[in-house]
Design a protein around this motif. Structure first.
Motif, PDB file in Angstrom:
ATOM      1  N   UNK A   1       0.582  -1.251   0.052  1.00 21.16           N
ATOM      2  CA  UNK A   1       0.345  -0.123   0.010  1.00 21.16           C
ATOM      3  C   UNK A   1       1.114   1.175  -0.061  1.00 21.16           C
ATOM      4  N   UNK A   2       0.902   1.874  -1.085  1.00 18.40           N
ATOM      5  CA  UNK A   2       1.459   3.563  -0.836  1.00 18.40           C
ATOM      6  C   UNK A   2       1.154   4.592   0.058  1.00 18.40           C
ATOM      7  N   UNK A   3       1.966   5.124   0.796  1.00 22.35           N
ATOM      8  CA  UNK A   3       1.652   5.927   1.536  1.00 22.35           C
ATOM      9  C   UNK A   3       0.822   7.647   1.461  1.00 22.35           C
ATOM     10  N   UNK A   4       1.382   7.338   0.322  1.00 16.92           N
ATOM     11  CA  UNK A   4       0.428   9.447  -0.232  1.00 16.92           C
ATOM     12  C   UNK A   4       0.117   8.575  -1.975  1.00 16.92           C
ATOM     13  N   UNK A   5      -0.373   9.200  -2.222  1.00 16.48           N
ATOM     14  CA  UNK A   5      -0.728   9.575  -3.624  1.00 16.48           C
ATOM     15  C   UNK A   5      -1.321  10.921  -3.441  1.00 16.48           C
TER      16      UNK A   5
ATOM     17  N   UNK B   1       5.462  29.221 -19.584  1.00 15.17           N
ATOM     18  CA  UNK B   1       6.231  29.352 -19.085  1.00 15.17           C
ATOM     19  C   UNK B   1       6.908  28.186 -17.986  1.00 15.17           C
ATOM     20  N   UNK B   2       8.345  27.325 -17.993  1.00 15.61           N
ATOM     21  CA  UNK B   2       8.781  26.672 -17.260  1.00 15.61           C
ATOM     22  C   UNK B   2       9.343  26.862 -16.716  1.00 15.61           C
ATOM     23  N   UNK B   3       8.454  26.334 -15.092  1.00 14.32           N
ATOM     24  CA  UNK B   3       7.979  26.951 -12.988  1.00 14.32           C
ATOM     25  C   UNK B   3       9.007  26.422 -13.071  1.00 14.32           C
ATOM     26  N   UNK B   4       9.325  27.263 -11.695  1.00 13.69           N
ATOM     27  CA  UNK B   4      10.801  26.533 -10.590  1.00 13.69           C
ATOM     28  C   UNK B   4      10.203  25.468  -9.502  1.00 13.69           C
ATOM     29  N   UNK B   5       8.420  25.685  -9.405  1.00 11.21           N
ATOM     30  CA  UNK B   5       8.171  25.260  -8.661  1.00 11.21           C
ATOM     31  C   UNK B   5       6.803  23.630  -9.918  1.00 11.21           C
ATOM     32  N   UNK B   6       6.613  22.904  -8.773  1.00 10.89           N
ATOM     33  CA  UNK B   6       5.398  21.821  -9.635  1.00 10.89           C
ATOM     34  C   UNK B   6       4.718  21.415  -8.664  1.00 10.89           C
ATOM     35  N   UNK B   7       3.201  21.487  -9.039  1.00 12.20           N
ATOM     36  CA  UNK B   7       1.914  21.948  -7.661  1.00 12.20           C
ATOM     37  C   UNK B   7       1.326  20.637  -8.063  1.00 12.20           C
ATOM     38  N   UNK B   8       0.997  19.797  -6.851  1.00 14.62           N
ATOM     39  CA  UNK B   8       0.682  18.587  -6.383  1.00 14.62           C
ATOM     40  C   UNK B   8      -0.834  18.690  -5.387  1.00 14.62           C
ATOM     41  N   UNK B   9      -1.680  17.978  -5.697  1.00 12.13           N
ATOM     42  CA  UNK B   9      -2.336  17.655  -4.030  1.00 12.13           C
ATOM     43  C   UNK B   9      -2.310  16.400  -4.019  1.00 12.13           C
ATOM     44  N   UNK B  10      -2.639  16.891  -2.710  1.00 11.16           N
ATOM     45  CA  UNK B  10      -2.556  14.931  -1.993  1.00 11.16           C
ATOM     46  C   UNK B  10      -3.878  14.343  -1.642  1.00 11.16           C
ATOM     47  N   UNK B  11      -3.638  13.324  -2.137  1.00 12.05           N
ATOM     48  CA  UNK B  11      -5.678  12.748  -2.296  1.00 12.05           C
ATOM     49  C   UNK B  11      -5.445  11.536  -1.465  1.00 12.05           C
ATOM     50  N   UNK B  12      -4.296  10.263  -1.344  1.00 10.96           N
ATOM     51  CA  UNK B  12      -3.936  10.134   0.044  1.00 10.96           C
ATOM     52  C   UNK B  12      -3.694   9.654   0.749  1.00 10.96           C
ATOM     53  N   UNK B  13      -4.014   9.171   2.215  1.00 11.94           N
ATOM     54  CA  UNK B  13      -2.205   9.140   3.037  1.00 11.94           C
ATOM     55  C   UNK B  13      -2.613  10.968   3.938  1.00 11.94           C
ATOM     56  N   UNK B  14      -1.635  10.919   4.427  1.00 10.11           N
ATOM     57  CA  UNK B  14      -1.413  12.090   5.993  1.00 10.11           C
ATOM     58  C   UNK B  14      -0.831  13.258   5.420  1.00 10.11           C
TER      59      UNK B  14
ATOM     60  N   UNK C   1       8.205  13.625   0.384  1.00 10.45           N
ATOM     61  CA  UNK C   1       7.804  12.461   1.113  1.00 10.45           C
ATOM     62  C   UNK C   1       7.518  12.540   2.897  1.00 10.45           C
ATOM     63  N   UNK C   2       7.705  13.486   2.447  1.00 12.66           N
ATOM     64  CA  UNK C   2       7.029  14.616   4.030  1.00 12.66           C
ATOM     65  C   UNK C   2       6.202  13.323   5.098  1.00 12.66           C
ATOM     66  N   UNK C   3       7.018  13.150   6.185  1.00 12.65           N
ATOM     67  CA  UNK C   3       5.675  12.698   7.243  1.00 12.65           C
ATOM     68  C   UNK C   3       6.155  10.834   6.458  1.00 12.65           C
ATOM     69  N   UNK C   4       6.192  10.580   6.013  1.00 14.42           N
ATOM     70  CA  UNK C   4       6.511   9.041   6.054  1.00 14.42           C
ATOM     71  C   UNK C   4       7.427   8.447   6.588  1.00 14.42           C
TER      72      UNK C   4
END
Length: 292
Positions: free
Chosen positions: A174-178, A260-273, A287-290
């Motif tokens: 089971x992956x810890x985060x998605x 634009x080529x951005x300096x940050x890439x963005x995500x939404x946590x949908x599974x995990x803490x 990987x924070x919190x794992x």
């Protein structure tokens, strides 16, 4: 195995670099085991320029094979092994857009048997044993049917991989985060504002033309400034699909719309803490919190 492991699921060659290339290169450079799984060969893509124009689907129909080469080089420039395709290279075909003849092809990814595709994805998850899985949001980023299908299958596989489902697909994991890969609206807007000069054949995007999500939906922002050279090099490797400007600050697809080529890439946590967050309540490390 104790090292950090990351699995990213993408629909076509070049998708891995467009929105997650910096993340891939950053974590690979930090020593994480990064796996990129691609669902099709991108056979229905358009081609930039005349050199390889004869490869497209309605001519020689050899583009998919050539894009394997491009993907291999792009992944090498990002610092990871590959490529790896869901079900093996050529198992499912690029579906093209909704309503096109390519979407009616029995081998098109949109027509894949869900149980077969999900089991194949579960087998990859159980083999790779990723702590973190990345895929698209429910709209697939911009509505491409293969992106939406990749989202559906990945979410189903991530939920099933740690259970007794699909007993022939390996030992449960089971992956810890998605996470979903997204583009934050404000960062995109700022990036567009910083574009000062583009090739004469390009044009600036119209308001709302480029896909993005509201800032408040973003839960993680990964700083990829140190990986931008690798990302630019990987974008350039996908030469049939992507052109990088001389300044290296923006790119365009076959539609010649500057992005634009951005300096940050963005995500939404949908599974995990959610792990440790910054002052803006966003994680800076997938990987924070794992616990390892």
């Amino acid at each position: 195995m104790s090292e950090r492991r990351l699995l990213l699921v993408h629909a076509h060659p070049d998708d891995e670099t467009l929105t997650t290339g910096g993340t891939i290169a950053r974590y690979a450079a930090e020593g994480a085991r990064v796996t990129v799984l691609t669902c099709t060969l991108g056979e229905e893509g358009e081609v930039i320029g005349e050199r390889w124009a004869g490869l497209v689907a309605d001519r020689a129909d050899q583009l998919g094979g050539y894009r394997i080469l491009e993907l291999t080089e792009a992944l090498a420039r990002l610092g990871v092994d590959g490529p790896r395709f869901l079900g093996g290279a050529g198992r499912w075909r690029d579906s093209g857009m909704i309503g096109t003849p390519s979407a009616a092809n029995p081998r098109a990814f949109v027509n894949a048997d869900p149980e077969v595709a999900i089991e194949a994805l579960v087998a990859v998850i159980r083999e790779v044993r990723p702590h973190v899985v990345v895929c698209y949001d429910p709209d697939g980023g911009y509505g491409h049917p293969d992106h939406i299908q990749a989202h559906r299958f990945t979410m189903a596989a991530a939920a099933a991989a740690g259970t007794d489902a699909y007993p022939d697909a390996g030992t449960p994991w089971a992956p810890a985060k998605v996470y979903w890969t997204v583009t934050e609206a404000n960062s995109l807007s700022r990036g567009i504002e910083c574009i000062t000069e583009i090739p004469s054949s390009w044009r600036m995007p119209e308001p709302g033309e480029l896909p993005c999500v509201p800032d408040e939906s973003v839960t993680a922002a990964v700083d990829v400034r140190a990986a931008l050279d690798a990302k630019r090099a990987a974008l350039a490797a996908h030469a049939t699909q992507v052109t990088v400007s001389e300044t290296g600050s923006e790119y365009a697809l076959s539609n010649n719309v500057a992005q634009p080529i951005l300096a940050e890439e963005h995500y939404v946590l949908v599974r995990g803490v959610r792990g440790e967050a910054d002052g803006d309540d966003r994680e800076r490390d997938l990987f924070s919190g794992i616990a390892f």
